[in-house]
Write an enzyme that holds these catalytic residues in place. Structure first.
Site, PDB file in Angstrom:
ATOM      1  N   GLY A  74       0.966  -1.124  -0.063  1.00  0.00           N
ATOM      2  CA  GLY A  74       0.148  -0.036   0.107  1.00  0.00           C
ATOM      3  C   GLY A  74       0.939   1.149   0.055  1.00  0.00           C
ATOM      4  O   GLY A  74       2.066   1.119   0.599  1.00  0.00           O
ATOM      5  N   GLN A  78       3.509   9.792   0.552  1.00  0.00           N
ATOM      6  CA  GLN A  78       4.726   9.263   0.681  1.00  0.00           C
ATOM      7  C   GLN A  78       5.455   9.159  -0.625  1.00  0.00           C
ATOM      8  O   GLN A  78       6.816   9.100  -0.644  1.00  0.00           O
ATOM      9  CB  GLN A  78       4.461   7.619   0.988  1.00  0.00           C
ATOM     10  N   CYS A 113       5.622   0.062   7.259  1.00  0.00           N
ATOM     11  CA  CYS A 113       5.618   1.023   6.282  1.00  0.00           C
ATOM     12  C   CYS A 113       6.766   1.542   5.512  1.00  0.00           C
ATOM     13  O   CYS A 113       7.938   1.584   5.919  1.00  0.00           O
ATOM     14  CB  CYS A 113       5.239   2.409   7.291  1.00  0.00           C
ATOM     15  N   LEU A 114       6.554   1.781   4.203  1.00  0.00           N
ATOM     16  CA  LEU A 114       7.683   2.149   3.077  1.00  0.00           C
ATOM     17  C   LEU A 114       8.278   3.300   3.657  1.00  0.00           C
ATOM     18  O   LEU A 114       9.558   3.459   3.351  1.00  0.00           O
ATOM     19  CB  LEU A 114       6.977   2.048   1.802  1.00  0.00           C
ATOM     20  N   HIS A 156      -4.398   2.206   7.817  1.00  0.00           N
ATOM     21  CA  HIS A 156      -3.008   2.323   7.757  1.00  0.00           C
ATOM     22  C   HIS A 156      -2.793   3.636   6.841  1.00  0.00           C
ATOM     23  O   HIS A 156      -2.306   4.801   7.088  1.00  0.00           O
ATOM     24  CB  HIS A 156      -2.084   1.303   7.457  1.00  0.00           C
ATOM     25  N   GLU A 157      -3.253   3.293   5.511  1.00  0.00           N
ATOM     26  CA  GLU A 157      -2.972   4.432   4.519  1.00  0.00           C
ATOM     27  C   GLU A 157      -4.052   5.615   4.705  1.00  0.00           C
ATOM     28  O   GLU A 157      -3.499   6.950   4.207  1.00  0.00           O
ATOM     29  CB  GLU A 157      -3.581   3.759   3.162  1.00  0.00           C
ATOM     30  N   HIS A 176      -2.341   7.943   6.681  1.00  0.00           N
ATOM     31  CA  HIS A 176      -1.350   8.672   5.970  1.00  0.00           C
ATOM     32  C   HIS A 176      -1.886  10.055   5.529  1.00  0.00           C
ATOM     33  O   HIS A 176      -1.089  11.160   5.514  1.00  0.00           O
ATOM     34  CB  HIS A 176      -0.694   8.142   4.878  1.00  0.00           C
TER      35      HIS A 176
END
Ligand code: NI
Length: 175
Positions: free
Chosen positions: A46, A51, A98-99, A140-141, A144
């Site tokens: 995701g 990001q 997380c990236l 989670h997304e 962000h």
């Protein structure tokens, strides 16, 4: 398509509240394409537009699992202006990563099921129920998009420790 750079903790942009996408334009489609390429390359499941330093309410996701023949068929999904309509009282725990916080994983407790509303790339609005990994990932997304990171759910001790670690690493990289 083009790879975009993923911003990493403690980049302050990760704390921005992203703006709604007003219209699905060619630029938005291009951004989604680039986000998929960046997400698959990372690799991750995701990605939120912030990001890649674009403060827009746009998410890409692919939760495809290996099928019985061992092949993984891509299941790319785009969520524009996603909202959580309702959440279950029941909670579930997943180990999240997380990236933007590479190689750091911790368990987070969130509602086990959520109902979401979002717009697709054709500008159509949908409502959908999410559970399991999908529920965790979409929450989670969406976090962000509101400047929230999964480490915010950890104890202050753990959170401070990971932020300190990434702040030091960023300082070293800048030297
Ligand atoms: Ni993340």
């Amino acid at each position: 398509m083009a790879l975009r750079e993923i911003i990493i903790l403690p980049d302050r942009q990760l704390r921005l509240v992203s703006k709604p996408v007003e219209k699905v334009t060619t630029e938005i489609r291009k951004l989604a394409d680039d986000m998929f390429e960046t997400m698959y390359d990372a690799p991750g499941i995701g990605l939120a537009a912030i990001q890649v330093a674009q403060p827009l309410r746009l998410i890409t996701m692919d939760l495809a699992k290996k099928s019985e023949d061992g092949e993984t068929r891509p299941q790319p999904r785009v969520f524009i202006n996603p909202e959580i309509v309702s959440s279950s009282e029941e909670l579930s725990v997943y180990e999240e990563g997380c990236l933007s916080i590479p190689e750091y994983y911790e368990e987070v407790e969130r509602p086990a099921q959520v109902r979401i509303r979002f717009t697709d790339l054709d500008g159509k609005v949908h409502e959908e129920d999410a559970e399991g990994l999908f529920a965790t990932c979409i929450q989670h997304e969406i976090d962000h998009l509101n400047g929230v990171l999964f480490v915010d759910y950890l104890s202050k001790l753990k959170r401070d420790r990971v932020i300190k670690k990434f702040t030091k690493a960023a300082r070293r990289a800048a030297e």
